[in-house]
Structure formats: structure tokens, C-alpha cells
Design an enzyme around this catalytic site. Structure first.
Site, PDB file in Angstrom:
ATOM      1  N   CYS A  51       4.382 -41.594  35.477  1.00  0.00           N
ATOM      2  CA  CYS A  51       3.426 -42.606  35.929  1.00  0.00           C
ATOM      3  C   CYS A  51       3.083 -43.520  34.750  1.00  0.00           C
ATOM      4  O   CYS A  51       2.585 -43.054  33.727  1.00  0.00           O
ATOM      5  CB  CYS A  51       2.153 -41.928  36.442  1.00  0.00           C
ATOM      6  SG  CYS A  51       0.793 -43.092  36.728  1.00  0.00           S
ATOM      7  N   PRO A  52       3.344 -44.809  34.866  1.00  0.00           N
ATOM      8  CA  PRO A  52       3.074 -45.701  33.732  1.00  0.00           C
ATOM      9  C   PRO A  52       1.598 -45.760  33.352  1.00  0.00           C
ATOM     10  O   PRO A  52       1.261 -45.905  32.170  1.00  0.00           O
ATOM     11  CB  PRO A  52       3.590 -47.062  34.202  1.00  0.00           C
ATOM     12  CG  PRO A  52       3.712 -46.956  35.682  1.00  0.00           C
ATOM     13  CD  PRO A  52       3.896 -45.510  36.021  1.00  0.00           C
TER      14      PRO A  52
END
Length: 158
Positions: A51-52
Site C-alpha cells: 500500500c503506497p
């Protein structure tokens, strides 16, 4: 509890991911008298490294020297319930509560929760509350509100 979340359902009908507006907003503060003071071993950051948003917060945590106030727990898979612990790259269950899914943590804080359970989550181990996205607010909190704490830590480090 039933949920309409399905693996791969991160995107809207048009294929775009739009993070829902946060329903709960609690802030960690350098002020020791605040409801959520920056103090050692109090907070846990739940992440999935792909997940960025979570990845950015993990980086800021290290850059700001906040490793001693924020532990990190990795969720490493998604299934029909949501983010889960599988033991593949992270633990096989929540090391603090024994949960198998992030959703269980949401339900611990809010038994009637019917929203999406998403990462990152900043969990307060003393109050049993969590601070869900938007991640921009978590980044702001770590960089601005914990500034005094992280500077004190850096002054003590050789």
C-alpha cells in the site's frame, strides 16, 4: 458481521481507487497532556507494504526517529473479509490481540463498524482507539505534531 468487501474490490466501477472520507479523527500530539500524547511503546502502525500510503508512513516513521513510539505490524494478505495475517511475510495473527483480520481490530474499537477496513491504521494501545486514513493526516501528525518528541530523541542519540 457481513461486509460487501471482496478481494480486488479496491477500485470503484470506473477502475479508480477513491479512499472514503475518514469517519474518525484522533491526533497524536507532542503535548504530554493531550488525549493522545507521543509516548514510547503506546502506538502500533498496521500496514501492508504494497500500500503506497502505508509505505510512506513507514518511511516517515523512520526518518522522524519515531521507532520507539510506533511499532509496526504487517498484514500480508487480503481475503474475502479484508486485510489478514497469514504468516507469509508477517505474523500469522495480530501479536497483541490474536486477531486474524484487520477488521477485528476495527470492531474492537467500534463494535458497529460497517465500513471498509483499510491500512494504514495507527492504533493506540492504551485507549484501544485507532486512527484510520486519510494518510495525509497521519503523515502530518508524524511530521508536525510529533516534531518535538522526535527532536528530543535525536538529541539523545549519539
Amino acid at each position: 458481521m457481513e461486509t460487501d468487501w471482496k478481494p480486488g474490490s479496491f477500485a470503484d466501477d470506473d477502475g479508480q481507487f477513491r479512499r472514503p472520507e475518514a469517519k474518525i479523527r484522533n491526533f497524536v500530539s507532542a503535548d504530554p497532556d493531550s488525549d493522545f500524547p507521543a509516548e514510547a511503546n503506546r502506538y502500533v502502525l498496521y500496514v501492508h507494504y504494497a500500500c503506497p500510503w502505508a509505505h510512506r508512513i513507514v518511511i516517515v516513521r523512520v526518518l522522524k526517529g519515531l521507532e520507539d513510539i510506533i511499532d509496526v505490524v504487517e498484514l500480508d494478505k487480503a481475503d474475502e473479509i479484508g486485510w489478514a495475517f497469514s504468516g507469509t511475510t508477517g505474523p500469522d495473527k495480530d501479536p497483541r490481540y490474536g486477531f486474524t483480520h484487520l477488521r477485528d481490530l476495527y470492531l474492537k474499537a467500534f463494535p458497529d463498524w460497517d465500513g471498509r477496513s483499510s491500512v494504514p491504521v495507527l492504533w493506540d494501545t492504551k485507549k484501544g482507539w485507532r486512527r484510520p486514513p486519510p494518510c495525509v493526516l497521519v503523515l502530518t501528525m508524524l511530521t508536525v505534531r510529533c516534531r518535538d518528541y522526535s527532536q528530543q530523541q535525536r538529541q539523545r542519540d549519539p
